[in-house]
Design a protein around this motif. Sequence first.
Motif, short mmCIF file in Angstrom:
data_model
loop_
_atom_site.label_atom_id
_atom_site.label_comp_id
_atom_site.label_asym_id
_atom_site.label_seq_id
_atom_site.Cartn_x
_atom_site.Cartn_y
_atom_site.Cartn_z
N SER A 211 0.23 6.78 -4.37
CA SER A 211 0.17 6.03 -3.26
C SER A 211 -0.69 6.83 -2.01
N HIS A 212 -0.45 8.04 -2.18
CA HIS A 212 -0.91 8.92 -0.91
C HIS A 212 -2.48 8.99 -1.10
N VAL A 213 -3.11 9.44 -2.06
CA VAL A 213 -4.58 9.45 -2.09
C VAL A 213 -4.97 8.49 -3.09
N GLY A 214 -4.13 7.61 -3.48
CA GLY A 214 -4.81 6.66 -4.58
C GLY A 214 -5.35 7.19 -5.87
N SER A 215 -4.74 8.00 -6.09
CA SER A 215 -5.35 8.64 -7.48
C SER A 215 -4.50 8.07 -8.72
N ILE A 216 -5.37 8.18 -9.80
CA ILE A 216 -4.80 7.39 -11.08
C ILE A 216 -4.95 8.40 -12.28
N THR A 217 -3.74 8.39 -13.21
CA THR A 217 -3.77 9.40 -14.05
C THR A 217 -3.44 8.58 -15.34
N TYR A 218 -4.31 9.03 -16.46
CA TYR A 218 -3.76 8.49 -17.55
C TYR A 218 -3.42 9.28 -18.70
N SER A 219 -2.54 8.40 -19.68
CA SER A 219 -2.29 9.66 -20.67
C SER A 219 -3.38 9.84 -21.57
N GLU B 297 7.44 3.03 -6.72
CA GLU B 297 8.49 4.08 -5.75
C GLU B 297 7.86 3.98 -4.48
N TRP B 298 8.75 3.98 -3.65
CA TRP B 298 8.25 3.93 -2.21
C TRP B 298 7.48 5.18 -1.80
N TYR B 299 6.40 5.38 -1.44
CA TYR B 299 5.60 6.63 -1.12
C TYR B 299 5.38 7.44 -2.14
N GLY B 300 5.39 6.83 -3.36
CA GLY B 300 5.12 7.76 -4.61
C GLY B 300 4.00 8.13 -4.97
N ASN B 301 3.77 9.41 -5.44
CA ASN B 301 2.77 10.10 -5.77
C ASN B 301 2.75 10.42 -7.46
N GLN B 302 3.87 10.42 -8.02
CA GLN B 302 4.14 11.11 -9.35
C GLN B 302 4.89 9.87 -9.90
N CYS B 303 4.88 9.70 -11.38
CA CYS B 303 5.50 8.74 -12.06
C CYS B 303 6.62 9.52 -12.79
N HIS B 304 7.78 8.87 -12.99
CA HIS B 304 8.84 9.63 -13.76
C HIS B 304 9.77 8.51 -14.39
N GLU B 305 10.81 8.66 -15.10
CA GLU B 305 11.84 7.84 -15.38
C GLU B 305 12.60 7.55 -14.35
N ALA B 306 12.79 8.26 -13.02
CA ALA B 306 13.73 7.70 -12.16
C ALA B 306 13.01 6.98 -11.05
N ASP C 137 0.81 -1.30 0.13
CA ASP C 137 -0.03 0.01 0.13
C ASP C 137 0.65 1.32 0.06
N TYR C 138 2.09 1.18 0.35
CA TYR C 138 2.86 2.39 0.42
C TYR C 138 3.65 2.61 -0.86
N TYR C 139 3.49 1.89 -1.92
CA TYR C 139 4.21 2.02 -3.05
C TYR C 139 3.18 2.84 -4.24
N GLY C 140 3.86 3.80 -4.80
CA GLY C 140 3.15 4.31 -6.07
C GLY C 140 3.45 3.43 -7.12
N PHE C 141 2.62 3.18 -8.37
CA PHE C 141 2.97 2.50 -9.18
C PHE C 141 2.81 3.08 -10.63
N GLY C 142 3.62 2.69 -11.51
CA GLY C 142 3.33 3.36 -12.89
C GLY C 142 3.59 2.24 -14.07
N TRP C 143 2.71 2.47 -14.96
CA TRP C 143 2.96 1.57 -16.29
C TRP C 143 3.49 2.52 -17.42
N PHE C 144 4.39 2.19 -17.98
CA PHE C 144 5.10 2.74 -18.97
C PHE C 144 5.22 1.95 -20.46
N ARG C 145 5.40 2.35 -21.40
CA ARG C 145 5.76 1.72 -22.62
C ARG C 145 6.64 2.36 -23.60
N GLN C 146 7.25 1.43 -24.37
CA GLN C 146 8.48 1.89 -25.37
C GLN C 146 7.86 1.35 -26.69
N ALA C 147 7.52 2.07 -27.68
CA ALA C 147 7.35 1.85 -28.90
C ALA C 147 8.71 1.63 -29.58
#
Length: 123
Positions: free
Chosen positions: A54-62, A100-109, A31-41
Amino acid sequence: QLHLVESGGGMVQPGGSLTLACVASDNNKFDYYGFGWFRQAPGKEREQVVCYGSHVGSITYSESVKGRFTFTRDRATATVYLHLNNLEAEDTGVYYCAAEWYGNQCHEAMDYWGKGTQVTVSA
């Protein structure tokens, strides 16, 4: 250290569906991890597809997948899913799960990455 293993990729016709799964190795702190799905064409840079904060359970789609892809998570199995519907040829690529531990945003790092699963959309 968190290990992520993706599965569920494959070849599908345009308009078809797939469900990708990403199993995380840490059930207790899932529950403490934020997650992201990425793709590379092929020949392109990796792009973010969906981000779960993970902070508020937000989901953001491209914008390119909004309304077609759905993110879900299962705490009992420490698994996050990406449900791909109405697939298009442009959705072809390697799909990666990241966390990412306690992640709330997704990024390459992001801290942890899986090795990816191939999705091919072709007639």
